[in-house]
Design a protein around this motif. Sequence first.
Motif, PDB file in Angstrom:
ATOM      1  N   LEU A  24       0.790  -1.025  -0.038  1.00  0.00           N
ATOM      2  CA  LEU A  24      -0.016   0.004  -0.123  1.00  0.00           C
ATOM      3  C   LEU A  24       0.918   1.267   0.125  1.00  0.00           C
ATOM      4  O   LEU A  24       1.981   1.333   0.834  1.00  0.00           O
ATOM      5  CB  LEU A  24      -0.914  -0.134   1.184  1.00  0.00           C
ATOM      6  N   VAL A  25       0.751   2.186  -1.002  1.00  0.00           N
ATOM      7  CA  VAL A  25       1.464   3.496  -1.050  1.00  0.00           C
ATOM      8  C   VAL A  25       0.721   4.651  -1.378  1.00  0.00           C
ATOM      9  O   VAL A  25      -0.589   4.534  -1.853  1.00  0.00           O
ATOM     10  CB  VAL A  25       2.321   3.101  -2.148  1.00  0.00           C
ATOM     11  N   PRO A  26       0.973   5.674  -0.799  1.00  0.00           N
ATOM     12  CA  PRO A  26       0.194   6.756  -0.881  1.00  0.00           C
ATOM     13  C   PRO A  26       0.365   7.358  -2.148  1.00  0.00           C
ATOM     14  O   PRO A  26       1.465   7.144  -2.982  1.00  0.00           O
ATOM     15  CB  PRO A  26       0.883   8.013  -0.153  1.00  0.00           C
ATOM     16  N   GLY A  27      -0.815   7.833  -2.850  1.00  0.00           N
ATOM     17  CA  GLY A  27      -0.817   8.567  -4.252  1.00  0.00           C
ATOM     18  C   GLY A  27       0.199   9.360  -4.675  1.00  0.00           C
ATOM     19  O   GLY A  27       0.641   9.520  -5.993  1.00  0.00           O
ATOM     20  N   GLY A  28       0.725   9.874  -3.883  1.00  0.00           N
ATOM     21  CA  GLY A  28       1.817  11.015  -4.224  1.00  0.00           C
ATOM     22  C   GLY A  28       3.175  10.552  -4.189  1.00  0.00           C
ATOM     23  O   GLY A  28       4.128  11.236  -4.503  1.00  0.00           O
ATOM     24  N   TYR A  29       3.285   9.271  -4.022  1.00  0.00           N
ATOM     25  CA  TYR A  29       4.839   8.664  -4.120  1.00  0.00           C
ATOM     26  C   TYR A  29       5.440   8.762  -5.434  1.00  0.00           C
ATOM     27  O   TYR A  29       4.705   8.694  -6.589  1.00  0.00           O
ATOM     28  CB  TYR A  29       4.779   7.193  -3.577  1.00  0.00           C
ATOM     29  N   THR A  30       6.717   9.153  -5.418  1.00  0.00           N
ATOM     30  CA  THR A  30       7.574   9.182  -6.693  1.00  0.00           C
ATOM     31  C   THR A  30       7.907   7.792  -6.950  1.00  0.00           C
ATOM     32  O   THR A  30       7.915   6.816  -6.141  1.00  0.00           O
ATOM     33  CB  THR A  30       8.738  10.192  -6.518  1.00  0.00           C
ATOM     34  N   LEU A  31       8.473   7.705  -8.132  1.00  0.00           N
ATOM     35  CA  LEU A  31       9.047   6.409  -8.429  1.00  0.00           C
ATOM     36  C   LEU A  31      10.225   5.794  -7.613  1.00  0.00           C
ATOM     37  O   LEU A  31      10.432   4.770  -7.263  1.00  0.00           O
ATOM     38  CB  LEU A  31       9.404   6.157  -9.925  1.00  0.00           C
ATOM     39  N   ASP A  32      11.177   6.905  -7.103  1.00  0.00           N
ATOM     40  CA  ASP A  32      12.283   6.794  -6.319  1.00  0.00           C
ATOM     41  C   ASP A  32      11.756   6.236  -4.918  1.00  0.00           C
ATOM     42  O   ASP A  32      12.236   5.411  -4.311  1.00  0.00           O
ATOM     43  CB  ASP A  32      13.104   8.085  -6.074  1.00  0.00           C
ATOM     44  N   ARG A  33      10.544   6.755  -4.464  1.00  0.00           N
ATOM     45  CA  ARG A  33      10.181   6.266  -3.049  1.00  0.00           C
ATOM     46  C   ARG A  33       9.418   4.863  -3.200  1.00  0.00           C
ATOM     47  O   ARG A  33       9.597   3.914  -2.597  1.00  0.00           O
ATOM     48  CB  ARG A  33       8.900   7.344  -2.511  1.00  0.00           C
ATOM     49  N   LEU A  34       8.650   4.656  -4.392  1.00  0.00           N
ATOM     50  CA  LEU A  34       8.225   3.516  -4.654  1.00  0.00           C
ATOM     51  C   LEU A  34       9.253   2.224  -4.644  1.00  0.00           C
ATOM     52  O   LEU A  34       8.984   1.269  -4.318  1.00  0.00           O
ATOM     53  CB  LEU A  34       7.378   3.422  -6.006  1.00  0.00           C
TER      54      LEU A  34
END
Length: 72
Positions: A24-34
Amino acid sequence: MSRQIFQLMVSLAGVRPRVWRRVLVPGGYTLDRLHRVIQHAMGWRDCHLHSFDVDGRQYGEPDPGGELVLRD
């Protein structure tokens, strides 16, 4: 204000039995954070090649041999 949360299924291509994780990830995550979330979820230490496919555009460095490529 409500924040979007996305449920993603991350799996390894060409591996049997299937290896996958649900994150589960927040919608505002960048590809780096993902990328960091996936590294943690898969138990990796930034040593597995992978790529992201966003609307047909590739980001990252997939395995040249086409093996064990994580596609999201």
